[in-house]
Every structure is written in C-alpha cells, then in structure tokens.
Design a protein around this motif. Structure first.
Motif, PDB file in Angstrom:
ATOM      1  N   PRO A   1       0.849  -1.192   0.062  1.00 60.03           N
ATOM      2  CA  PRO A   1       0.060   0.052  -0.045  1.00 60.03           C
ATOM      3  C   PRO A   1       0.986   1.217   0.018  1.00 60.03           C
ATOM      4  O   PRO A   1       2.059   1.075   0.489  1.00 60.03           O
ATOM      5  CB  PRO A   1      -0.675  -0.167   1.228  1.00 60.03           C
ATOM      6  CG  PRO A   1       0.085  -0.974   2.200  1.00 60.03           C
ATOM      7  CD  PRO A   1       0.906  -1.817   1.165  1.00 60.03           C
ATOM      8  N   VAL A   2       0.252   2.409  -0.402  1.00 61.63           N
ATOM      9  CA  VAL A   2       0.934   3.534  -0.379  1.00 61.63           C
ATOM     10  C   VAL A   2       0.739   4.100   1.304  1.00 61.63           C
ATOM     11  O   VAL A   2      -0.247   4.213   1.471  1.00 61.63           O
ATOM     12  CB  VAL A   2       0.196   4.607  -1.269  1.00 61.63           C
ATOM     13  CG1 VAL A   2       1.260   6.020  -1.145  1.00 61.63           C
ATOM     14  CG2 VAL A   2       0.296   4.250  -2.875  1.00 61.63           C
ATOM     15  N   THR A   3       2.050   3.885   1.581  1.00 61.51           N
ATOM     16  CA  THR A   3       1.936   4.253   3.408  1.00 61.51           C
ATOM     17  C   THR A   3       2.451   5.739   3.698  1.00 61.51           C
ATOM     18  O   THR A   3       2.913   6.499   2.869  1.00 61.51           O
ATOM     19  CB  THR A   3       2.777   3.182   4.070  1.00 61.51           C
ATOM     20  OG1 THR A   3       4.170   3.336   3.371  1.00 61.51           O
ATOM     21  CG2 THR A   3       2.202   1.728   3.758  1.00 61.51           C
ATOM     22  N   SER A   4       2.293   5.860   4.971  1.00 61.43           N
ATOM     23  CA  SER A   4       2.506   7.326   5.271  1.00 61.43           C
ATOM     24  C   SER A   4       4.021   7.661   5.354  1.00 61.43           C
ATOM     25  O   SER A   4       4.931   6.517   5.215  1.00 61.43           O
ATOM     26  CB  SER A   4       2.112   7.388   6.533  1.00 61.43           C
ATOM     27  OG  SER A   4       0.798   7.282   6.818  1.00 61.43           O
TER      28      SER A   4
END
Lengths: 460, 193
Positions: free
Chosen positions: B34-37
C-alpha cells in the motif's frame, strides 16, 4: 443572456433522450459587479453547442449467478464469506460485463444434492455463468476457493484457491473478479485499482488513497497544510501532488514505501497540476517559474525541465494521450478556458472544445478516443466527453456527450484504466464527494461519505 | 459441495498460497504494497482532524511568546491586522486590474513606501467556481498583476513575493455572488524579515 438561460431550463428532462439537443453552455450565474466595480464584467458570448448523449453500442451482458459462499460453521468465517461474495458481486456488477441474477431466483434452484450442481436449473433462472465459493479459516488465515462454471456446457471455466490474512477478504474478491473478467473478455479487470483523492481535514487538505470501490480509505499525507492534485505514476508505486507544506505550492512525489521528495528544486513559484507520462519517464505540469503559468515537462531521470507552451494566458492541467505522443491541457489564451491538444514536444497546439465557452480539467481516455472535461453550464458545472479521435479527423464530427446534469458542481473527471468508467467530484449532496459512473453517465456510485473530498485520480 | 464436484475441482483448483497468487498476478499487489505514510507524516490509519487544528491553534500563542522581536515582527503583524494595506478585487475569471483596484494599489504603494524595512507578500485568491488547478493559475495571475503594477509605481521588485492560494482560502464561505466577489482578491501582507 437571461432569455437564453430561461430557454435552457426545460432541457434537462429532454436531454435524457437520445439525439442531438442544443444546449447553451452558459455562465452559471450572472456576474454581479462587486460594489466597487465601475463597469460590469464582460461576459463571453454564449454559443449554442449541440450536445448528445454518447451511448456506445450496448453489448449484451453475461448473466451470472453468485450464490452465497459456503462457509465453515463459525460466525467469523460466515461473515468473511459474505463479505467476499458481496464484494465479488459488486465488482462484477461494476465491471459492466455482467448482469447479476437476482438473489430471489436462487431459491428456485434446488440445493445441489449427490454432488451434482443442477446446472440446468441455474440456466433456467437465466444464469449462463455460475460462480460458487467456499471459505474457511485455517489457523489465522482465511482460505477461499472459487469456481466459475459455464452452466450450458456444464464445465468449470476457472477455479482457484486463495489464502491470506482475514482482512484481505475484499482483495481476494477483487482478484477473483479480475480473473473472471479476464476469462471472459481477455482484458484485465480493474477491481484491484485504487483512487487517490484530496480530503478536507480541519483547515488542511490531505491526500488519501482508497480502493476503486471506496473501501479501505487511507490518508497518506499528514503535514497539515494544503495538498492537492494527486497523480499516479503508471506503475502505481508513486503519487505526484502539490503541497503547500513549505508555504508555497510545490510539486512533490510520495512513494508507496513512504518516501517523500520534492519533484525537482523549486523556489516558491507556482508548480501544480502534475500528470505522469504513460511510460513513466516524465511528469507534465504547470509552472510559473518563467513568470506565467506554462506547461513544462520534467524528465525524472535527470530532473531536467523542458518548457512546452509559450503565451500570455494560463496553461495548466495537462493530460497525456495513452500513446504518450500528445498532451491535452487547459488554456485561457482565447479569453476563457478551453481544452487544447498539442504534440508532446509542444508543437501543433489547437483548441478541441472551441464551441464550449468555459471548460477545464481534461482527462484523456486510456483508450485514446475520448477526452472528458468539466464545463460551466447554467446552474453549475457538468462532466462532458469529446470524441476527440473523430473530432481530429473531422471537426464537424466528434460530438460532445454530456454525462451529468443536476444543477450542481460535477468536476474533475478521471478515467478508469479500462476506459469504461469515470471518477469525478460532485457536491450534489451539499458536500463534495467522490463518485464513479459509467461512460454513459449511468451506474452512479458514491465512494466517499461525509467531509469534503475532491480531485480523484484513478491508478492505472 | 458433493464428492464428484470436489474431485473434479481437485484437478482444476490451483492450490496457491497467497504469496504465489500474488506473484502470479500481473498488477501490483494492492494490500501488500500500500501507499503508506511518509516518515514525517502522522500515522494514516484513522485520519482525524484534531492534530491539524491544534497546530493552527498554537500560532497566536507563539506570537505572544516572542517579546524579543517586538519592534519588527509585531509591528508588521499589527499593520497586517489593522489592514493598512487594502485588498483589491477582481471580476470572474479575470486578472486585469479594475479602476478601483488601481486606485487602491496607488494607496498601498504609498503605504509600502513608509515601511521600507518590510518585505511585501501578495496573495492571489479566487472564488470557489472552477477547478483547483485553473484557479491556482488564476490566483497567481492576480497576484502578479498587482505586483507588476506596484513595481511600476516604484515598489522595489526584490522586496516583493507572490503566492497563489487559488480557491483554497475563501474570504467568505458563502456560495453566492456577493461571497464570490469578496473571494476574488489579492491580499497584501507585510513580512518583517
């Protein structure tokens, strides 16, 4: 102008009908002169634009039955079975390739006994395809088995077993959906794609990413400033966006591993509206670095910049043709914003929406034939589509289709990777939310709820 | 499911672990990558407004806690609060200076001349209609139009900076022409630096 606006009012109902209609794209409201103004602002003339509904040749949908997935006795497995099955049903419905056999018909089919699926009975309730599934928990994993049958040939079209963390039930369903779509169409399904968007968080705006169906929404920025205009890299691993985190609008790139970087060294000028080239090597964007908003190309390998436009007007919101050879963008060089197309080296600029008085936010279909855009109309903004391929061949053809009409703001259309759907932002409920619809404006789905969400971007 | 079916399935069903299923899949794994922080971001799991509002809320306190620099920054602050530099307004989708704006800019140029120790930031703003990106460019045009005119009146270019907020910071949150007329504006801010 008032006269014309009044004439426009009865049209919404008529527009639902097929056929050529004449609609003036009129300014939304009369511009009052603010108290200090000496002269009333000049309004652009309101041209009449023939607008039709573009409805492609309707292909017959494949009727598919998806009975409840079998599950082991415990409640958790049953819940997951339901979630997986319902997600799969929604995916297949959304794809547009299938019609889902209504659940009340399932009762007409006797439960299979003696190991034989009553294919004829399923066929009898209209199901040409039958999707069956079974789910159980194994240690901490969920294991889901899916089988797709052709009911007339009574054979298995595909079967697979999936294993994963229980919170991946939706992902497993999306994967099954993609397999089924691929099986039938030879085209990759889009059920595993994602939509990035902007959402209001207090006074800030942050970038979020959610599944294409609105589930599993997640915030990916948290700097408390204004973050805008997300744009996916073609491989889905990076998102370019605009951030005010240092006080001025900067072009940033965030990776899926969390790394954040400035796209190139910037000095406080306006940099905005990123759009990734289809081959992933460059980002087109708008910058005022030379004193006026122009379109530039940032080559990512060496962060070199190339200026593509040169005129006194605003040039912004670039969008690539899928072959990477052309760029459509917004320009007000003719006095009000129109959609222009140019070669990817900046040559051959021409207006492709000359008959629409105010249009913006173009998005080029991944299939290459259409450009969706936002246009100002009496009462608000709506989503339109120009058949640009036909228009380029002959400007007398290439009709404009209208996809929304509800006296609100409908803006920022962005294509699904298969070119069959559009995501957009609308304030039709009072707040801005992200919606999707089919290419003919049907199958409206609201993806976000509460708060204000804007500027969707659909991953490839 | 019956035995016959199961047997049939045994042959057809590919027993894949999720990992191998992932490898077989053409597209990027959605949940696994996932695109994470970003590291400097707060955790993105359950987005809440609180932190953001707190940060904004701290600003006045910070200003009070800086008595040392009173002469410069607080004077600039005071002048900004008092609104000694007047806003100018624009017509819809326009960035040319109206006659009333030109008069106001003349007054502002005279005021700026009285405070040569300050820099000047011009913020361009738009009303809520039209898209984010177009309005960013429009706001920039509006700020630049005022900046160019001030320079023509003798304001030193090097003391000027411009920034567009597009439609992100409306002055009046209303959704009607009287609100929009106020939103389409340039603001002039003294910077004590």
């Amino acid at each position: 102008m008032r006269h014309l606006e009044k004439k426009l009012l009865p049209l919404p109902a008529l527009l639902i009908l097929l056929g050529g209609m004449t609609v003036g794209l009129a300014p939304a409201a009369r511009q009052e002169s603010p108290s200090q103004a000496q002269t009333p602002p000049s309004e652009p003339p309101i041209p009449s634009v023939p607008i039709i509904r573009i409805v492609g040749p309707a292909k017959p949908k494949i009727p598919i039955a998806i009975p409840a997935f079998q599950a082991s006795a415990d409640g958790r497995a049953r819940d997951l079975a339901k979630e997986t099955r319902d997600t799969l049903r929604d995916d297949l419905d959304f794809s547009g390739y299938f019609s889902i056999v209504p659940e009340e018909y399932h009762k007409l089919v006797r439960p299979d006994s003696g190991g034989h699926i009553p294919f004829k009975e399923w066929l009898g309730v209209g199901a040409e395809d039958l999707m069956m599934g079974e789910l159980h928990l194994e240690a901490s994993n969920l294991v889901c088995e899916g089988r797709l049958y052709d009911t007339s040939d009574q054979k298995v079209l595909f079967g697979k077993l999936y294993r994963g963390e229980p919170d991946l039930a939706r992902v497993i369903a999306h994967r099954m959906s993609n397999e089924i779509v691929q099986q039938h169409t030879g085209q990759p399904g889009i059920a595993l794609t994602r939509i990035a968007f902007v959402s209001q968080v207090g006074k800030a705006k942050e970038i979020y990413v959610m599944d294409y169906d609105g589930a599993r929404s997640k915030r990916i920025t948290g700097n408390g400033s204004i973050n805008l205009s997300p744009a996916w890299s073609p491989d889905g691993k990076e998102i370019a966006f605009v951030s005010y985190r240092t006080g001025t609008p900067e072009l940033m790139i965030i990776s899926n591993d969390g790394a954040l970087r400035a796209a190139f060294p910037q000095q406080g000028e306006l940099n905005s509206a990123p759009s990734w080239s289809p081959d992933g090597s460059a980002v087109a964007f708008s910058s005022s670095r030379d004193g006026n908003a122009e379109i530039y190309l940032l080559r990512l390998s060496d962060r070199s910049l190339k200026r593509l436009t040169n005129n006194d007007g605003i040039d912004t919101s670039p969008t690539w043709s899928p072959d990477g050879r052309q760029i459509a963008f917004t320009s007000d060089r003719a006095g009000s914003p129109h959609i222009y197309v140019m070669a990817a080296d900046g040559g051959g600029v021409h207006n492709v929406t000359p008959e629409v008085s105010y249009c913006d936010a173009a998005s080029w279909s991944p299939l290459g034939d259409k450009i969706a855009f936002t246009a100002r109309v009496a009462g608000g903004f709506d989503i339109f589509v120009r058949d640009v391929k036909a228009y380029e061949a002959d400007p007398r053809s290439g009709p404009i289709g209208r996809l929304t009409e509800n006296s609100n703001i409908n803006e920022w259309p962005r294509w699904s990777p298969d070119g069959r759907h559009l995501a957009f932002a609308s304030n039709r409920t009072g707040n801005f939310d992200i919606y999707t619809m089919d290419l003919d404006g049907s199958h409206l789905r609201r993806l976000t709820h509460g708060g204000n969400s804007y500027s969707p971007a659909w991953s490839r | 499911m019956g035995h016959g079916v199961s047997r049939c399935l045994m042959l057809l069903v590919l027993a894949l672990s999720l990992a191998s299923a992932l490898a077989a899949c053409k597209s990027a794994p959605p949940a696994e990558a996932p695109v994470t922080s970003a590291p400097d971001f707060t955790s993105g799991k359950t987005p809440k407004a609180e932190k953001v509002e707190e940060t904004t809320g701290f600003k006045p306190a910070d200003t009070q806690a800086e008595p040392v620099n009173e002469s410069a920054s607080s004077l600039a602050e005071k002048l900004n609060t008092q609104g000694v530099l007047k806003r100018i307004n624009f017509d819809f989708d326009k960035y040319d200076l109206r006659p009333d704006a030109i008069r106001t800019l003349g007054d502002n140029a005279a005021t700026v001349k009285q405070y040569p120790q300050f820099k000047l930031r011009i913020e361009g703003h738009c009303d809520e209609r039209g898209t984010v990106e177009y309005n960013l460019a429009l706001g920039e045009k509006r700020a630049r139009a005022a900046g160019d005119y001030l320079v023509s009146l003798g304001t030193p270019a090097r003391s000027l900076s411009i920034v567009s907020f597009g439609k992100e910071r409306p002055l009046d949150p209303g959704h009607n022409e009287s609100a929009w007329a106020k939103d389409r504006r340039d603001e002039f801010i003294f910077l004590a630096e």
